[in-house]
Design a protein around this motif. Structure first.
Motif, mmCIF file in Angstrom:
data_model
loop_
_atom_site.group_PDB
_atom_site.id
_atom_site.type_symbol
_atom_site.label_atom_id
_atom_site.label_comp_id
_atom_site.label_asym_id
_atom_site.label_seq_id
_atom_site.Cartn_x
_atom_site.Cartn_y
_atom_site.Cartn_z
ATOM 1 N N HIS A 67 0.858 -1.185 0.000
ATOM 2 C CA HIS A 67 0.000 0.000 0.000
ATOM 3 C C HIS A 67 0.892 1.232 0.000
ATOM 4 O O HIS A 67 1.726 1.411 0.893
ATOM 5 C CB HIS A 67 -0.914 0.037 1.218
ATOM 6 C CG HIS A 67 -1.628 1.341 1.350
ATOM 7 N ND1 HIS A 67 -2.583 1.745 0.465
ATOM 8 C CD2 HIS A 67 -1.479 2.349 2.234
ATOM 9 C CE1 HIS A 67 -3.018 2.946 0.804
ATOM 10 N NE2 HIS A 67 -2.358 3.328 1.873
ATOM 11 N N TYR A 68 0.711 2.046 -1.012
ATOM 12 C CA TYR A 68 1.454 3.295 -1.127
ATOM 13 C C TYR A 68 0.515 4.467 -0.887
ATOM 14 O O TYR A 68 -0.635 4.443 -1.294
ATOM 15 C CB TYR A 68 2.044 3.449 -2.529
ATOM 16 C CG TYR A 68 3.215 2.551 -2.790
ATOM 17 C CD1 TYR A 68 4.507 2.992 -2.536
ATOM 18 C CD2 TYR A 68 3.035 1.273 -3.278
ATOM 19 C CE1 TYR A 68 5.597 2.176 -2.773
ATOM 20 C CE2 TYR A 68 4.117 0.443 -3.515
ATOM 21 C CZ TYR A 68 5.403 0.903 -3.265
ATOM 22 O OH TYR A 68 6.467 0.089 -3.494
ATOM 23 N N CYS A 69 1.030 5.480 -0.252
ATOM 24 C CA CYS A 69 0.338 6.756 -0.145
ATOM 25 C C CYS A 69 1.240 7.764 -0.825
ATOM 26 O O CYS A 69 2.311 8.095 -0.301
ATOM 27 C CB CYS A 69 0.095 7.122 1.314
ATOM 28 S SG CYS A 69 -0.882 8.621 1.487
ATOM 29 N N MET A 121 4.121 8.650 -2.920
ATOM 30 C CA MET A 121 5.328 7.915 -3.286
ATOM 31 C C MET A 121 5.904 7.128 -2.112
ATOM 32 O O MET A 121 6.966 6.530 -2.217
ATOM 33 C CB MET A 121 6.386 8.862 -3.838
ATOM 34 C CG MET A 121 6.813 9.949 -2.889
ATOM 35 S SD MET A 121 7.916 11.105 -3.715
ATOM 36 C CE MET A 121 9.310 11.077 -2.617
ATOM 37 N N TYR A 122 5.199 7.084 -0.994
ATOM 38 C CA TYR A 122 5.710 6.429 0.202
ATOM 39 C C TYR A 122 5.000 5.098 0.456
ATOM 40 O O TYR A 122 3.770 5.021 0.412
ATOM 41 C CB TYR A 122 5.540 7.336 1.427
ATOM 42 C CG TYR A 122 6.296 8.636 1.271
ATOM 43 C CD1 TYR A 122 7.676 8.672 1.407
ATOM 44 C CD2 TYR A 122 5.620 9.805 0.973
ATOM 45 C CE1 TYR A 122 8.371 9.852 1.242
ATOM 46 C CE2 TYR A 122 6.304 10.991 0.811
ATOM 47 C CZ TYR A 122 7.680 11.015 0.948
ATOM 48 O OH TYR A 122 8.364 12.191 0.778
ATOM 49 N N LEU A 123 5.778 4.081 0.740
ATOM 50 C CA LEU A 123 5.225 2.780 1.099
ATOM 51 C C LEU A 123 4.735 2.844 2.537
ATOM 52 O O LEU A 123 5.501 3.154 3.443
ATOM 53 C CB LEU A 123 6.293 1.690 0.950
ATOM 54 C CG LEU A 123 5.878 0.280 1.341
ATOM 55 C CD1 LEU A 123 4.756 -0.217 0.435
ATOM 56 C CD2 LEU A 123 7.068 -0.657 1.286
ATOM 57 N N HIS A 124 3.449 2.571 2.740
ATOM 58 C CA HIS A 124 2.873 2.627 4.084
ATOM 59 C C HIS A 124 2.698 1.258 4.720
ATOM 60 O O HIS A 124 2.677 1.149 5.931
ATOM 61 C CB HIS A 124 1.512 3.338 4.040
ATOM 62 C CG HIS A 124 1.634 4.814 4.111
ATOM 63 N ND1 HIS A 124 0.858 5.580 4.914
ATOM 64 C CD2 HIS A 124 2.461 5.676 3.486
ATOM 65 C CE1 HIS A 124 1.181 6.848 4.780
ATOM 66 N NE2 HIS A 124 2.149 6.925 3.911
ATOM 67 N N ALA A 125 2.521 0.231 3.911
ATOM 68 C CA ALA A 125 2.309 -1.095 4.475
ATOM 69 C C ALA A 125 2.646 -2.156 3.446
ATOM 70 O O ALA A 125 2.520 -1.943 2.250
ATOM 71 C CB ALA A 125 0.859 -1.261 4.932
#
Length: 91
Positions: free
Chosen positions: A76-78, A80-84
């Motif tokens: 799961h990305y928000c 450009m950042y990977l959140h999970a």
């Protein structure tokens, strides 16, 4: 998103009397992108072969034909950042 996982742990409820067993609980990672290939399979069609379809049909899980999701990884990305990330060993 502030660290939230963006629906990775949101339960889904499916009801199909006479076809799916009532009360079955599945503890496998799935995704909303799995809805498309599931509906296509239910309609007797095939997903497009000229592009990558990330979703996997949920029918084997729902019908009890398999105990594990066809996804080895879910990310799961928000922005450009990977959140999970979720992973399970292939069987």
């Amino acid at each position: 998103m502030g660290g939230w996982e963006g629906a990775i742990r949101v339960p889904g409820i499916v009801r199909w009397p006479g076809v799916l067993s009532a009360g079955r609980v599945i503890h496998e990672p799935t995704s909303l992108m799995d809805v498309f290939p599931t509906v296509v399979e239910l309609a007797g069609g095939q997903v497009p072969q000229d592009r990558v379809i990330d979703g996997r049909s949920l029918l084997p899980l729902l019908q009890g034909a398999t105990e594990h999701s066809a996804h080895e990884f879910l990310f799961h990305y928000c922005g450009m950042y990977l959140h999970a990330a979720r992973w399970h060993d292939k069987d």
